[in-house]
Motif scaffolding. Structure first.
Motif, PDB file in Angstrom:
ATOM      1  N   VAL A   1       9.684   1.017   2.405  1.00 12.49           N
ATOM      2  CA  VAL A   1       9.032   1.088   1.802  1.00 12.49           C
ATOM      3  C   VAL A   1       8.546   2.911   1.820  1.00 12.49           C
ATOM      4  O   VAL A   1       8.447   3.466   2.448  1.00 12.49           O
ATOM      5  CB  VAL A   1       8.001   0.705   2.259  1.00 12.49           C
TER       6      VAL A   1
ATOM      7  N   ILE B   1       0.251   3.497   7.065  1.00 17.16           N
ATOM      8  CA  ILE B   1       1.479   3.533   7.773  1.00 17.16           C
ATOM      9  C   ILE B   1       1.541   2.209   8.247  1.00 17.16           C
ATOM     10  O   ILE B   1       2.441   1.684   8.258  1.00 17.16           O
ATOM     11  CB  ILE B   1       2.081   4.728   8.334  1.00 17.16           C
TER      12      ILE B   1
ATOM     13  N   ALA C   1       2.002  -0.237   5.806  1.00 19.64           N
ATOM     14  CA  ALA C   1       3.403  -0.463   5.468  1.00 19.64           C
ATOM     15  C   ALA C   1       4.483  -0.638   6.125  1.00 19.64           C
ATOM     16  O   ALA C   1       5.328  -1.131   6.477  1.00 19.64           O
ATOM     17  CB  ALA C   1       3.229   1.423   4.306  1.00 19.64           C
TER      18      ALA C   1
ATOM     19  N   ALA D   1       7.576  -3.333   5.846  1.00 17.44           N
ATOM     20  CA  ALA D   1       9.017  -3.152   5.749  1.00 17.44           C
ATOM     21  C   ALA D   1       9.272  -4.322   6.756  1.00 17.44           C
ATOM     22  O   ALA D   1      10.483  -4.829   6.208  1.00 17.44           O
ATOM     23  CB  ALA D   1       8.992  -1.787   6.428  1.00 17.44           C
TER      24      ALA D   1
ATOM     25  N   VAL E   1       9.956   4.015   6.468  1.00 16.03           N
ATOM     26  CA  VAL E   1       8.568   3.806   5.964  1.00 16.03           C
ATOM     27  C   VAL E   1       8.457   5.329   5.306  1.00 16.03           C
ATOM     28  O   VAL E   1       9.042   6.201   6.446  1.00 16.03           O
ATOM     29  CB  VAL E   1       7.508   3.120   6.104  1.00 16.03           C
TER      30      VAL E   1
ATOM     31  N   TYR F   1       6.680   8.501   3.574  1.00 19.30           N
ATOM     32  CA  TYR F   1       5.427   8.939   2.977  1.00 19.30           C
ATOM     33  C   TYR F   1       5.497  11.116   3.000  1.00 19.30           C
ATOM     34  O   TYR F   1       6.528  11.419   3.337  1.00 19.30           O
ATOM     35  CB  TYR F   1       4.391   8.661   3.304  1.00 19.30           C
TER      36      TYR F   1
END
Length: 219
Positions: free
Chosen positions: A5, A104, A107, A111, A119, A121
Motif C-alpha cells: 500500500v 498511516i 493505510a 494493508a 505501507v 509513504y
C-alpha cells in the motif's frame, strides 16, 4: 508478486515513491485521502496517474475530520497558507495535527485487509524540521506499533526518509518520470503560486537538478 500500500497524495514526493514501488516489482495499491485540504487538486493528479499506470487506487473521503484542525492553514478557511521557506517559523501553520498517524493507521488497516506486507509513504529529510510525523523517530515507532497492532504484521517504510526533495527528484528524473503529472502547491488555485513553502522547495529541487519544472506557476 508482493502487495504494497502506498499513501499517495498526488504530490511529487509520493509520485516518486509510487513509481519506485512499481519499479521494485510490488503489486501496488495506492491510497489517497480527501481530508479537506485546500490543495485537493493533488487528488485529481493522483487519480490520473494511477489510471495511466493501471494501479488500483482508492480515494478515501475523510473531510469531516477537518473540523478538528482549525489551527492548520491547509484546511482552515480562516487562515491563509503562508509564503516562505519551510525553515521559517510561519510555515508551522501548515502542520495538520497528527495527520500522518491518522492516514498511516488507515493505510495499515487497508494493508491488513488485502494481505499487503507493508505501507510506504513519502516523508523525506526536508520535512524533518517542521513536520514531526515525517521524522525517523516517528516512522520507527509507527513501524513497531503496526507490527503488533494486528495478527498480520505490516511494516511501515519511508524510502526517502534520509533524502531531501532534491535527491527524490534526481531519482525520478533518472527514471524519466513526468512531473507535470504532480501537484505540490498548498494554495489550491488554478496555477501553482510559486511562493508557498511547498512550491519554493519544489522549485529549488528543479533548479539544483538543472531542470525546468514542467507545471505552470502564477508568478
Amino acid at each position: 508478486m508482493k502487495k504494497l500500500v502506498v499513501v499517495y497524495s498526488g504530490g511529487m514526493d509520493s509520485f516518486t515513491v509510487l513509481n519506485k514501488a512499481v519499479k521494485e516489482g510490488f503489486e501496488v495499491y495506492a491510497l489517497s485521502f480527501d481530508y479537506g485540504q485546500k490543495h485537493n487538486k493533488e487528488l485529481i493528479c493522483a487519480k490520473n496517474v494511477c489510471r495511466d499506470l493501471n494501479i488500483t487506487h482508492k480515494i478515501l473521503d475523510i473531510k469531516s475530520i477537518s473540523s478538528l484542525f482549525t489551527s492548520s492553514s491547509l484546511v482552515s478557511s480562516d487562515i491563509d497558507v503562508p509564503d516562505g521557506h519551510y525553515e521559517e517559523e510561519n510555515m508551522k501553520s501548515t502542520v495538520v495535527p497528527n495527520r500522518n498517524m491518522i492516514l498511516i493507521s488507515l493505510a495499515i488497516g487497508y494493508a491488513v485487509d488485502i494481505e499487503a506486507e507493508g505501507v510506504w509513504y513519502g516523508a523525506h529529510a526536508g520535512d524533518h524540521t517542521i513536520y514531526p510525523d515525517c521524522r525517523p523517530e516517528f516512522v520507527n515507532v509507527m513501524d513497531q506499533a503496526s507490527k503488533v497492532a494486528n495478527f498480520e504484521p505490516v511494516y511501515i517504510h519511508a524510502p526517502y526518509l534520509d533524502t531531501d526533495k532534491i535527491g527524490i527528484l534526481k531519482d525520478g528524473l533518472a527514471w524519466g518520470l513526468d512531473y507535470s503529472k504532480t501537484w505540490t502547491c498548498y494554495k489550491g488555485q488554478e496555477k501553482a503560486c510559486g511562493t508557498c513553502g511547498s512550491c519554493v522547495e519544489r522549485l529549488e529541487a528543479f533548479e539544483v537538478n538543472n531542470c525546468i519544472d514542467p507545471i505552470t506557476y502564477r508568478i
